[in-house]
Design a protein around this motif. Structure first.
Motif, PDB file in Angstrom:
ATOM      1  N   PRO A 279       0.713  -0.753   0.034  1.00 14.53           N
ATOM      2  CA  PRO A 279       0.014   0.073  -0.268  1.00 14.53           C
ATOM      3  C   PRO A 279       1.218   1.484   0.154  1.00 14.53           C
ATOM      4  CG  PRO A 279       0.036  -1.231   2.266  1.00 14.53           C
ATOM      5  CD  PRO A 279       1.093  -2.059   1.436  1.00 14.53           C
ATOM      6  N   ASN A 280       0.320   2.591  -0.636  1.00 19.36           N
ATOM      7  CA  ASN A 280       0.682   3.694  -0.710  1.00 19.36           C
ATOM      8  C   ASN A 280       0.518   4.366   0.571  1.00 19.36           C
ATOM      9  OD1 ASN A 280      -1.781   4.628  -0.665  1.00 19.36           O
ATOM     10  ND2 ASN A 280      -1.473   5.256  -3.067  1.00 19.36           N
ATOM     11  N   GLU A 281       1.001   5.226   0.790  1.00 21.79           N
ATOM     12  CA  GLU A 281       0.774   6.741   2.041  1.00 21.79           C
ATOM     13  C   GLU A 281      -0.571   7.111   2.366  1.00 21.79           C
ATOM     14  OE1 GLU A 281       2.940   6.815  -0.964  1.00 21.79           O
ATOM     15  OE2 GLU A 281       4.765   7.813   0.095  1.00 21.79           O
ATOM     16  N   LEU A 282      -1.558   6.299   1.952  1.00 20.00           N
ATOM     17  CA  LEU A 282      -3.160   6.051   1.974  1.00 20.00           C
ATOM     18  C   LEU A 282      -3.446   5.169   1.868  1.00 20.00           C
ATOM     19  CD1 LEU A 282      -3.393   9.223  -0.945  1.00 20.00           C
ATOM     20  CD2 LEU A 282      -3.108   9.653   1.297  1.00 20.00           C
ATOM     21  N   GLY A 283      -2.614   3.848   2.209  1.00 15.32           N
ATOM     22  CA  GLY A 283      -3.464   2.519   2.721  1.00 15.32           C
ATOM     23  C   GLY A 283      -4.222   2.206   1.146  1.00 15.32           C
ATOM     24  N   GLU A 284      -3.437   2.806   0.026  1.00 16.75           N
ATOM     25  CA  GLU A 284      -4.306   2.335  -1.305  1.00 16.75           C
ATOM     26  C   GLU A 284      -3.090   1.059  -2.193  1.00 16.75           C
ATOM     27  OE1 GLU A 284      -5.986   5.501  -2.915  1.00 16.75           O
ATOM     28  OE2 GLU A 284      -7.335   6.300  -1.891  1.00 16.75           O
ATOM     29  N   TYR A 285      -4.093   0.459  -3.047  1.00 15.95           N
ATOM     30  CA  TYR A 285      -2.783  -0.383  -4.169  1.00 15.95           C
ATOM     31  C   TYR A 285      -2.458   0.357  -5.085  1.00 15.95           C
ATOM     32  CZ  TYR A 285      -3.228  -3.179  -0.201  1.00 15.95           C
ATOM     33  OH  TYR A 285      -2.786  -4.054   1.091  1.00 15.95           O
ATOM     34  N   ASP A 286      -1.540   0.607  -5.593  1.00 14.97           N
ATOM     35  CA  ASP A 286      -1.397   1.208  -6.869  1.00 14.97           C
ATOM     36  C   ASP A 286      -0.955   0.089  -7.691  1.00 14.97           C
ATOM     37  OD1 ASP A 286      -1.576   3.994  -5.501  1.00 14.97           O
ATOM     38  OD2 ASP A 286       0.268   3.633  -5.183  1.00 14.97           O
ATOM     39  N   GLU A 287      -0.273  -0.791  -7.392  1.00 15.01           N
ATOM     40  CA  GLU A 287       0.309  -2.267  -8.622  1.00 15.01           C
ATOM     41  C   GLU A 287      -0.507  -2.265  -9.376  1.00 15.01           C
ATOM     42  OE1 GLU A 287       3.255  -4.670  -7.611  1.00 15.01           O
ATOM     43  OE2 GLU A 287       0.882  -6.379  -7.735  1.00 15.01           O
ATOM     44  N   MET A 288      -0.540  -2.053 -11.224  1.00  9.93           N
ATOM     45  CA  MET A 288      -1.500  -2.225 -12.371  1.00  9.93           C
ATOM     46  C   MET A 288      -1.964  -4.012 -12.408  1.00  9.93           C
ATOM     47  SD  MET A 288      -2.330   0.270 -12.522  1.00  9.93           S
ATOM     48  CE  MET A 288      -3.633   0.215 -14.177  1.00  9.93           C
ATOM     49  N   PRO A 289      -2.818  -4.461 -13.227  1.00 15.98           N
ATOM     50  CA  PRO A 289      -3.170  -5.716 -13.063  1.00 15.98           C
ATOM     51  C   PRO A 289      -2.142  -6.103 -13.985  1.00 15.98           C
ATOM     52  CG  PRO A 289      -5.183  -4.664 -12.846  1.00 15.98           C
ATOM     53  CD  PRO A 289      -3.731  -3.709 -13.219  1.00 15.98           C
ATOM     54  N   ASP A 290      -0.885  -5.665 -14.490  1.00 17.65           N
ATOM     55  CA  ASP A 290      -0.037  -6.763 -15.360  1.00 17.65           C
ATOM     56  C   ASP A 290       0.751  -6.835 -15.063  1.00 17.65           C
ATOM     57  OD1 ASP A 290      -1.842  -6.945 -17.724  1.00 17.65           O
ATOM     58  OD2 ASP A 290      -1.455  -4.760 -19.213  1.00 17.65           O
ATOM     59  N   THR A 291       1.115  -5.669 -14.286  1.00 16.00           N
ATOM     60  CA  THR A 291       2.357  -6.156 -13.508  1.00 16.00           C
ATOM     61  C   THR A 291       2.526  -6.833 -12.180  1.00 16.00           C
ATOM     62  OG1 THR A 291       2.997  -3.282 -13.142  1.00 16.00           O
ATOM     63  CG2 THR A 291       4.480  -4.798 -11.561  1.00 16.00           C
ATOM     64  N   THR A 292       1.560  -6.921 -11.562  1.00  9.70           N
ATOM     65  CA  THR A 292       0.961  -9.067 -10.839  1.00  9.70           C
ATOM     66  C   THR A 292       0.768  -9.739 -11.209  1.00  9.70           C
ATOM     67  OG1 THR A 292      -0.879  -6.762  -9.483  1.00  9.70           O
ATOM     68  CG2 THR A 292      -0.392  -9.273  -8.893  1.00  9.70           C
ATOM     69  N   ALA A 293       0.735  -9.515 -12.657  1.00  5.11           N
ATOM     70  CA  ALA A 293       0.250 -10.900 -13.500  1.00  5.11           C
ATOM     71  C   ALA A 293       1.612 -11.326 -13.421  1.00  5.11           C
ATOM     72  CB  ALA A 293      -0.854 -10.477 -14.746  1.00  5.11           C
ATOM     73  N   GLY A 294       2.610 -10.081 -14.199  1.00  3.73           N
ATOM     74  CA  GLY A 294       3.832 -10.420 -14.884  1.00  3.73           C
ATOM     75  C   GLY A 294       4.671 -10.938 -13.576  1.00  3.73           C
ATOM     76  N   PHE A 295       4.343 -10.739 -12.159  1.00  2.00           N
ATOM     77  CA  PHE A 295       5.069 -11.508 -10.956  1.00  2.00           C
ATOM     78  C   PHE A 295       4.556 -12.853 -11.009  1.00  2.00           C
ATOM     79  CE2 PHE A 295       5.347  -6.645  -9.271  1.00  2.00           C
ATOM     80  CZ  PHE A 295       6.329  -6.676  -9.987  1.00  2.00           C
TER      81      PHE A 295
END
Length: 353
Positions: A279-295
């Protein structure tokens, strides 16, 4: 008393032998996007406490909300629906004065997921499964909440087993195929969940397969009760789970070495569903779908996984990207391990032959 084997286990393993299966993504963050107010949660139940944030109770007061989320994940390619029941136990629901509704919440949540799962299965003939999700509660059996009294416990093992059993019975009555004991921060809590399922099986006379999912609290790879991934597995392997894996904790990059470690020692399917990054400083998740899928694609290519999905911050778009990325990649081969005595303290211990 003989226990009838689970037909759902057989169907699941048949599918898992052919391809990497997909479980769904986060529920809480999807509910947050609906802009619900307290009245939406409370409905006409007349409960004495504010219900804002009681996601589980939506099965009774606004079932169209969890139903729409199940549909979105199935449309994205999910094979498994996890019921919206993470906190649907008497301990957690006490915060909302909704303890008396626990059976109804679980039964209706499972029935809703079952109905949508069967609808999608009927469309294309591909089996869909319902995992009855039980969370860890906000209590711990292994640790004292009082630093001045290390031996103190708020609850005991038998009490938590009874709490879990009531939840599991309602989930199975509603149509759940499996019981998913997830976000395990305390291994002893997980053992209470396992005991609850075993007691329920004896009463029902049939098997209800267990899925287990551990959460790590630091990058060294331990949960809150101090167990490493390997020690956790040796502590729960006796349950003959359908799947074991990791969820929540961190994003996929931080989980990667622990996913690899579990893959080598678990002689059952592995199921991992990481957060969408950190999570970022606001507690939100910025990782994009294609990024997660690549991992997670890297995990798949390395032969480490049988089931993939998402936890905090993940969306139907993340699940769709994962499903597309791993399509056609062979699932992990379950290892045949040399027979040895494998024990667990906080660290694993393998007795020499």
């Amino acid at each position: 008393m003989s226990i009838t084997p689970s037909a759902a286990r057989a169907r699941f393993l048949e599918q898992a032998a052919q391809r990497i299966l997909i479980t769904d993504g986060a529920f809480g963050t999807q509910i947050q996007t609906k802009g619900l107010v307290e009245a939406d949660y409370a409905g006409d139940l007349g409960l004495s406490k504010d219900q804002k944030g009681n996601n589980d109770i939506l099965a009774l007061t606004a079932p169209h909300v969890p139903e729409s989320i199940h549909r979105a994940y199935f449309e994205a390619g999910a094979d498994i629906a996890e019921t919206n029941t993470f906190s649907a136990n008497t301990i957690s629901q006490a915060d909302y004065a909704a303890e008396a509704l626990v059976a109804d919440i679980n039964r209706e949540s499972a029935a809703l997921a079952r109905r949508v799962a069967d609808e999608f299965a009927d469309r294309d003939g591909r089996p869909r499964f319902v995992a009855g999700a039980i969370g860890p509660t906000n209590k711990t059996l292994s640790l004292s909440p009082d630093v001045n009294d290390p031996g103190y416990r708020e609850i005991d093992f038998d009490y938590l087993t009874d709490v879990y059993r009531a939840q599991c019975e309602a989930l199975v009555e509603g149509g759940a195929d499996f019981i998913l004991i997830e976000t395990v921060f305390d291994t002893l809590n997980a053992k209470a969940g396992i005991m609850a399922v075993r007691q329920m099986e004896q009463a029902l006379g049939r098997e209800v397969p267990i899925m287990l999912s551990m959460t790590l609290t630091d990058l060294s790879g331990r949960n809150l009760s101090g167990h490493t991934v390997e020690a956790f597995w040796y502590a729960v392997r006796h349950a003959n789970p359908l799947t074991v894996g990791l969820n929540c904790s961190f994003g996929a990059t931080q989980l990667a070495p622990h996913v690899a470690a579990l893959s080598q020692i678990a002689d059952c399917c592995t199921m991992h569903y990481p957060n969408a990054g950190l999570p970022n400083e606001l507690g939100e998740y910025d990782e994009m779908p294609d990024t997660t899928a690549g991992f997670v694609l890297d995990w798949a290519k390395r032969g480490l996984v049988n089931v993939l999905g998402g936890c905090c911050g993940s969306t139907p778009q993340h699940i769709a990207a994962m499903a597309k990325a791993v399509e056609g990649i062979a699932p992990r081969t379950i290892p045949e391990l040399t027979r040895k005595t494998r024990l667990a303290g906080l660290e694993p211990f393998i007795m020499a032959a």
